[in-house]
Design a protein around this motif. Structure first.
Motif, short mmCIF file in Angstrom:
data_model
loop_
_atom_site.label_atom_id
_atom_site.label_comp_id
_atom_site.label_asym_id
_atom_site.label_seq_id
_atom_site.Cartn_x
_atom_site.Cartn_y
_atom_site.Cartn_z
N ALA A 21 0.69 -1.15 0.10
CA ALA A 21 0.02 0.06 0.16
C ALA A 21 0.79 1.46 -0.09
N GLY A 22 2.34 1.01 0.17
CA GLY A 22 3.23 2.27 0.04
C GLY A 22 3.09 3.05 1.28
N VAL A 23 2.87 2.51 2.46
CA VAL A 23 2.76 3.22 3.91
C VAL A 23 4.08 3.47 4.30
N TRP A 24 5.00 2.72 4.16
CA TRP A 24 6.28 2.83 4.77
C TRP A 24 6.92 3.93 3.93
N PRO A 25 7.18 4.09 2.97
CA PRO A 25 7.92 5.29 2.19
C PRO A 25 7.15 6.46 2.51
N LYS A 26 5.95 6.58 2.84
CA LYS A 26 5.30 7.69 3.21
C LYS A 26 5.43 8.09 4.61
N VAL A 27 5.60 7.43 5.74
CA VAL A 27 5.78 7.54 6.91
C VAL A 27 7.37 7.79 7.11
#
Length: 133
Positions: free
Chosen positions: A75-81
């Motif tokens: 879902a691409g959560v880690w790069p955003k965080v």
């Protein structure tokens, strides 16, 4: 690490939690134990262990943690965080001290590859003497 052996302090969690999915204000299902999950991921990264080596008595079944990590990765959560944390703290660059980085024991002892017999080097083909000093 804190006195209660958690990875994140209360202040860190207050800053990090709004960036994560599964909040009550988020669409979909409200996640259970998001802080424990994030701490499991951070603990694994800090210790450098495989998913199977997560202590189940502390973080629950390793496969549950892994599956959620994988969903967040897709879902691409880690790069955003990471981007939000970097912007908030001013950590725009990461430097690695080479004295702390170690090569594997056999990294320097590999046998040298030699040219197969019958093949000449470029220097020999051109006619210059090899390594004349």
């Amino acid at each position: 690490m804190n006195k209660d052996r958690s990875v994140l302090t209360a202040a860190q969690w207050v800053r990090l939690s709004p960036l994560l999915p599964g909040q009550e204000s988020s669409p979909g299902t409200t996640a259970k134990d998001t802080r424990l999950f994030v701490e499991a991921v951070l603990w694994r990264a800090r210790c450098g262990v495989s998913w199977r080596d997560l202590p189940a008595e502390r973080f629950g079944p390793w496969h549950t943690v892994y599956a959620r990590f994988r969903r967040w990765r897709k879902a691409g959560v880690w790069p955003k965080v990471l981007a939000q944390v970097q912007n908030a703290t001013g950590l725009h660059r990461l430097m690695v001290d080479s004295t702390a980085v170690r090569a594997h024991q056999v990294a320097g002892s590999a046998e040298k590859k030699t040219a197969p017999s019958g093949r000449r080097s470029v220097a020999a083909a051109v006619g210059s003497p090899p390594n004349s000093t």
